[in-house]
Write an enzyme that holds these catalytic residues in place. Structure first.
Site, PDB file in Angstrom:
ATOM      1  N   LYS A 197       0.734  -1.085  -0.021  1.00 21.63           N
ATOM      2  CA  LYS A 197      -0.021   0.008  -0.070  1.00 21.63           C
ATOM      3  C   LYS A 197       0.968   1.364  -0.064  1.00 21.63           C
ATOM      4  CE  LYS A 197      -3.937  -1.965   2.259  1.00 21.63           C
ATOM      5  NZ  LYS A 197      -4.882  -1.786   3.564  1.00 21.63           N
ATOM      6  N   HIS A 225       2.306   7.088   3.031  1.00 18.58           N
ATOM      7  CA  HIS A 225       1.978   8.230   3.235  1.00 18.58           C
ATOM      8  C   HIS A 225       2.248   9.077   4.121  1.00 18.58           C
ATOM      9  CE1 HIS A 225      -0.825   6.950   6.461  1.00 18.58           C
ATOM     10  NE2 HIS A 225      -1.397   6.090   5.911  1.00 18.58           N
ATOM     11  N   HIS A 261       2.993   7.635   7.739  1.00 18.25           N
ATOM     12  CA  HIS A 261       3.826   7.049   7.902  1.00 18.25           C
ATOM     13  C   HIS A 261       5.227   7.630   8.071  1.00 18.25           C
ATOM     14  CE1 HIS A 261       1.034   3.984   5.794  1.00 18.25           C
ATOM     15  NE2 HIS A 261       1.079   3.523   7.078  1.00 18.25           N
TER      16      HIS A 261
HETATM   17  N1  ARG Z   1      -0.124  -0.517   9.736  1.00 19.70           N
HETATM   18  C1  ARG Z   1      -0.971   0.476  10.048  1.00 19.70           C
HETATM   19  C2  ARG Z   1      -1.520   1.595   9.386  1.00 19.70           C
HETATM   20  O1  ARG Z   1      -0.685   1.890   8.308  1.00 19.70           O
HETATM   21  C3  ARG Z   1      -0.332   1.070  11.391  1.00 19.70           C
HETATM   22  C4  ARG Z   1      -0.085   0.052  12.442  1.00 19.70           C
HETATM   23  C5  ARG Z   1      -0.115   0.852  13.807  1.00 19.70           C
HETATM   24  N2  ARG Z   1       0.311  -0.065  14.907  1.00 19.70           N
HETATM   25  C6  ARG Z   1      -0.369  -0.852  15.587  1.00 19.70           C
HETATM   26  N3  ARG Z   1      -0.031  -1.761  16.299  1.00 19.70           N
HETATM   27  N4  ARG Z   1      -1.845  -1.199  15.007  1.00 19.70           N
HETATM   28  O2  ARG Z   1      -2.581   2.143   9.277  1.00 19.70           O
END
Ligand code: ARG
Length: 579
Positions: free
Chosen positions: A139, A142, A145
């Site tokens: 994905k 963005h 991140h």
């Molecule tokens: N991968 C997720 C996203 O991009 C963020 C993860 C955040 N951490 C967690 N433990 N849920 O939205």
């Protein structure tokens, strides 16, 4: 603050008031410097004195305060003057002692300055797990991140600097329906060659295409669901493909993180906790916490009334897990593996509810340590785009920052010829991104603007780097010796005193940053330090001054430079030597 000065003032207060010295230490704070007028150096609030029974709450406060001030005046060589201000008692410190003690402290142990201050001693110390960055494979990477990456890195650096053992975890979005889509369509839409050449881009392309198809094609959706089901049932073929996607992506990410100066101790991910996810569901069932809805979804009731007015879904009707289930599982696994004292998650604020629910479920499961789990949310960045358009990949942002910086450096007259111009430009560009991002409250949204971010003047990362590089060049020119031996009487000009007064605040700024996990205190402290340093640099010549004067000034600049560099490193910025 120099322990000596804080102690000296506290000990006078203690002697006069008959209350232990330790009582005063955390309440004595350095007065922020102001451009307009010279202020006192330290102050203590009357309310803290009342709270600690030093001043009586029931008698005339003014006369009590006046009496205390009279007693303090002339009571010690450290205190030059005492006066009352609005709700506070102000102290002016002997400036010779201030220079000697403060710079002496920094020279003796530059790395320990601030971070070892006694006002930080009461902060809990232990093992801190910080989870940040956590992009989703295939994905878009963005702006959120990017924010998570730099904010998490800052928190981890700060915690480490303050003496915690820090575990840095990247929790990749490496499981879920996107792999169903990718896996089902890769044979048809993907190419192994492109995957090797440009993995992140290629996976993203395939993902975008198949998601589009899935919108109107039921067959594509079913195939994706089937592929994900195979993954969850550990079908070997399916896993093989998934593993390849994951490994290639991690390798790519590592390269980019390295450019950013960010690293991780563990690349975990949602995929890691499948066994535990099953156990979580079993435990929820045994504890009577799992309810099955009419549609067959498994949910946990989070309402106080038990009326399902708030709940969280934890298992789909086909038995597959959800994002939150995997997070519960991940938290339990991490507690077992790392036995952390606290765990910090860094994501954008749209996930606030998710983390509230996560911590709530953990508490329902009797995990008391859920109280020591913290979510640090941040706001949205609007309008971050590059010449190629909207940001899709982290690499594009870094490239853009570097290229724009190279352009600016080539335009500027003061820029030096550098053998490593690209690297330097990249490091400055990254610091500019970081400072822009850290200047306000993390929770606020902000609008991204390349021009503003990269300005050389004004409160930017470029200005921090520029000031650092100038100080370093001055110090190099004069032999770079660590001057511990200097005469403080040569540091009595306004420009020197302002820097000293400002440095006195460094530990308080670190404390505030640590208590709130917000970088803006440190950023603003460093920006002010740079403004003060640049006035001092102009006014206080080293070249052409007598040896003693030069030596004292070099000491001041060298201390300023090392506090600046240390602070920048905590922010996640690599200070450059030349620019
Ligand atoms: N991968 C997720 C996203 O991009 C963020 C993860 C955040 N951490 C967690 N433990 N849920 O939205």
């Amino acid at each position: 603050m120099a322990c000596f000065i804080r102690r000296a003032v506290s000990s006078q207060l203690s002697r006069i008031c008959g209350v232990k010295e330790e009582v005063f230490i955390p309440h004595l704070s350095a007065v922020p410097v102001s451009k307009k007028q010279f202020g006192p150096d330290l102050r203590i609030s009357l309310s803290s004195l009342i709270q600690n029974g030093v001043l009586p709450a029931d008698q005339d406060l003014q006369s009590q305060t006046d009496l205390l001030i009279r007693q303090l005046k002339g009571s010690s060589t450290v205190i030059e003057d005492v006066s009352s201000g609005r709700g506070v008692i102000n102290f002016r410190i002997n400036k010779l002692l201030l220079a000697e003690e403060l710079l002496g402290d920094i020279c003796r142990e530059p790395e320990g300055f601030g971070v070892k201050s006694e006002i930080l001693q009461n902060l809990p110390r232990g093992r801190t797990l910080v989870e940040y960055s956590s992009p989703n494979i295939a994905k878009k990477f963005h702006a959120g991140h990017l924010r998570s990456t730099i904010i998490g890195n800052f928190i981890a650096n700060l915690k480490a600097a303050l003496g915690n053992e820090v575990i840095r975890v990247n929790y990749l979005g490496d499981w879920g329906m996107q792999f169903g889509l990718l896996g089902a369509a890769f044979q048809r839409l993907g190419s192994q060659e492109k995957l090797k050449e440009n993995p992140l881009q290629h996976l993203f392309q395939v993902y975008v295409q198949v998601s589009r198809e899935a919108e109107h094609d039921e067959g594509v959706r079913l195939a994706a669901a089937e592929f994900f089901r195979r993954l969850e049932h550990h079908d070997e073929q399916a896993l093989l493909l998934w593993k390849q996607f994951r490994e290639i992506s991690v390798q790519e990410y590592k390269k980019i993180y390295q450019r950013l100066g960010v690293s991780f101790d563990h690349y975990s991910g949602e995929s890691f906790h499948q066994n535990k996810a099953q156990q979580v569901l079993n435990e929820l069932k045994t504890r009577g916490l799992l309810k099955i809805t009419q549609k067959g979804t498994g949910v946990v009731d989070l309402s106080t009334e038990g009326d399902m007015s708030s709940y969280s879904s934890v298992v789909r009707s086909d038995g597959t897990s959800l994002y939150i289930t995997r997070d519960v599982a991940a938290a339990l696994d991490r507690k077992e593996e790392f036995d952390f004292d606290e765990m910090i998650y860094v994501t954008d604020k749209s996930q606030c509810l998710h983390f509230q629910q996560l911590f709530h479920i953990l508490r329902l499961m009797d995990r008391q340590w859920a109280d020591r789990c913290i979510h640090v949310p941040f706001g949205l960045v609007k309008g971050m785009s590059t010449r190629r358009g909207e940001v899709v990949f982290l690499e594009d942002v870094i490239d853009e920052a570097r290229n724009r910086m190279i352009h600016n450096m080539n335009q500027s007259k003061t820029s030096k010829e550098l053998s490593d111009q690209e690297l330097t430009a990249e490091q400055i560009g990254i610091s500019a991104l970081i400072v822009q991002d850290f200047k306000g409250r993390l929770i606020s949204d902000y609008k991204f603007d390349w021009e503003r971010v990269l300005q050389a003047q004004g409160d930017t990362g470029v200005f921090l780097q520029y000031t650092h590089a100038r100080l370093r060049s001055l110090l190099r020119m004069h032999g770079d010796a660590n001057q511990t031996d200097f005469d403080p009487s040569h540091l009595q000009e306004d420009q020197s005193i302002l820097i000293l007064q400002h440095l006195l605040r460094y530990d308080e700024v670190l404390l505030q940053s640590a208590l709130e996990l917000q970088p803006r205190y440190l950023v603003n402290f460093l920006l002010t330090l740079c403004h003060l340093a640049s006035s001092a640099h102009k006014a206080l010549q080293v070249k052409g001054s007598s040896t003693h004067v030069a030596q004292a000034r070099l000491c001041l600049f060298s201390c300023t430079c090392s506090v600046l560099a240390n602070g920048m490193k905590i922010l996640g910025i690599t200070p450059v030597e030349r620019m």
